[in-house]
Design a protein around this motif. Structure first.
Motif, short mmCIF file in Angstrom:
data_model
loop_
_atom_site.label_atom_id
_atom_site.label_comp_id
_atom_site.label_asym_id
_atom_site.label_seq_id
_atom_site.Cartn_x
_atom_site.Cartn_y
_atom_site.Cartn_z
N VAL A 54 0.84 -1.20 0.00
CA VAL A 54 0.00 0.00 0.00
C VAL A 54 0.88 1.25 0.00
CG1 VAL A 54 -1.81 1.26 1.21
CG2 VAL A 54 -1.83 -1.24 1.22
N LEU A 83 -6.85 0.72 5.51
CA LEU A 83 -6.22 1.34 4.35
C LEU A 83 -5.89 2.81 4.61
CD1 LEU A 83 -8.41 -0.26 1.55
CD2 LEU A 83 -5.93 -0.55 1.80
N ALA A 88 -3.44 5.20 2.56
CA ALA A 88 -4.17 5.15 1.29
C ALA A 88 -5.43 6.01 1.36
CB ALA A 88 -4.53 3.72 0.94
#
Length: 438
Positions: A54, A83, A88
């Motif tokens: 990621v 995430l 992200a």
């Protein structure tokens, strides 16, 4: 003033003769059912191996499908939070093929009906029916992929792994399917189904591998549910394992956990509610023992002579695809059906929609429908009719049964009586409630 039934006005007042025996609530005893007590924490822990993949600022599409997964919102929220903590920028995309009337807005509405909203999952929900073609199978079938997912920096799949309602093979309903068909949107789902159900499993595996080859699929969170419809486990499958041995192993675990009817033979099964949130076919064929797809062998058990279904779930938004698995319905169910939405789904399913999109016999109310089902079950002596009632095919462990089945209940260590005998329907012709279940 009664609602007009159009051409079905002809059945108003048509009431077959017969008295349904009283039914008694029973339940299946399920010791040691594996249950994940904290699905949120389990999902976040499962994602840990993906951390190196990621990149900060990466836009990651997280899938959400149309099935009634018990902890869907919890697991999607866990993925979104994980995430975001990894740097992200996650967003949710509907991954449900042609469901929701094959429109982006319809799919947003379906997600909202399942509790998946920007507020509940903590990120935007972006939807489109547009796709990009990432390649073709050996037979020329184009492989479509959701345009928003294709444009993202990465894709994280979230789906329940379970036996499919149309076919059986190494990979059935799960991560490969939501990638190949769910994120294929209407065009992709129709293209893969057009080749026929017998070849669908192999097509899903090949299509999933083709999308994974694009290099954007991070992996998938596989949700396994137990026979009580609760989360049994949340497992990470890395991209290389999707549609392969890792997913096959999870499918085998899911099959062992799945709830099924406690009886192999019934004259009549009364199903209170069907819907797309219950199963892709409205009622799970693995529970009904009915597949009804050309080219696919029928189940050996259970054997059910007649099935009546009595309502369509609100979360289905009128999609009654799979209604043809039933034999009789009450007229009020007609008023819940959106024919266009149902037929779009049936046409997209190809051979899977041909028989299942048919309309069952329609009678005036619940009582008339059940009496008709018993009449057509082949049981001459109604006092010995083997009839069971369930809420839906997700809930086969709590039933109401006629006296003919109580003898078997008494001989089974895994079944117990859970209430007193009562009429199946009330004086108005409606099914009686479950609230008195002891």
């Amino acid at each position: 003033m009664s609602t007009s039934w159009g051409p079905f006005e002809a059945i108003r007042g048509l009431r077959p003769d017969g008295v349904i025996p009283q039914v008694t609530p029973i339940r299946r005893l399920l010791p040691d059912v594996p249950t994940e007590q904290d699905p949120y924490a389990a999902a976040q822990a499962a994602l840990a191996p993906l951390a190196p993949a990621v990149r900060p600022g990466a836009r990651i599409a997280v899938t959400a499908g149309s099935r009634g997964i018990h902890d869907l919102v919890v697991v999607v929220r866990a993925a979104v939070d994980w995430l975001r903590d990894a740097g992200a920028e996650p967003f949710v995309v509907p991954a449900m093929g042609s469901h929701g009337g094959a429109t982006a807005e319809g799919q947003r509405e379906m997600l909202a009906g399942l509790g998946v909203t920007p507020e509940s999952v903590g990120c935007p929900i972006e939807a489109t029916m547009e796709t990009v073609v990432v390649g073709t199978l050996d037979d020329g079938t184009p492989i479509h992929h959701d345009a928003l997912a294709a444009k993202a920096d990465g894709v994280l799949l979230v789906n329940r792994v379970k036996p499919h309602t149309d076919f059986h093979g190494p990979v059935e309903s799960g991560l490969a399917k939501i990638l190949a068909i769910g994120l294929g949107n209407h065009a992709g789902a129709a293209a893969l189904h057009a080749g026929g159900i017998p070849s669908l499993g192999g097509a899903i595996e090949a299509a999933a591998r083709m999308v994974i080859a694009q290099g954007k699929v991070l992996g998938g969170l596989a949700i396994l549910e137990n026979t009580l419809e609760r989360t049994a486990a949340v497992e990470l499958v890395v991209a290389e394992g999707i549609g392969g041995a890792a997913e096959t192993a999870l499918l085998q675990r899911a099959g062992a956990l799945m709830g099924r009817l406690p009886f192999d033979e019934l004259d009549v099964l009364v199903v209170d509610e069907m819907g797309k949130d219950k199963s892709g076919t409205g009622m799970d064929t693995n529970v009904l023992g009915r597949c009804w797809v050309h080219g696919i062998p029928e189940f050996e058990s259970p054997s059910i002579a007649a099935v009546s279904v009595h309502s369509l779930s609100e979360a289905s938004h009128g999609n009654a695809s799979g209604l043809g698995l039933a034999d009789v319905i009450p007229a009020r169910l007609l008023e819940q059906i959106d024919l266009r939405t149902s037929y779009v789904n049936a046409l997209t399913s190809g051979a899977g929609g041909a028989r299942r999109s048919r309309l069952p016999m329609v009678l005036e109310d619940d009582a008339a429908a059940v009496v008709a089902a018993v009449t057509m079950s082949g049981r001459r002596d109604w006092s010995s009719v083997r009839l069971a009632r369930i809420r839906d095919t997700l809930s086969p462990n709590e039933l109401m049964v006629t006296p003919a089945l109580l003898t078997e209940v008494a001989e089974r260590f895994d079944l117990e009586i859970a209430g007193t005998a009562r009429n199946l329907t009330d004086p108005s012709g409606c099914l009686t409630g479950w609230q008195e279940l002891g």
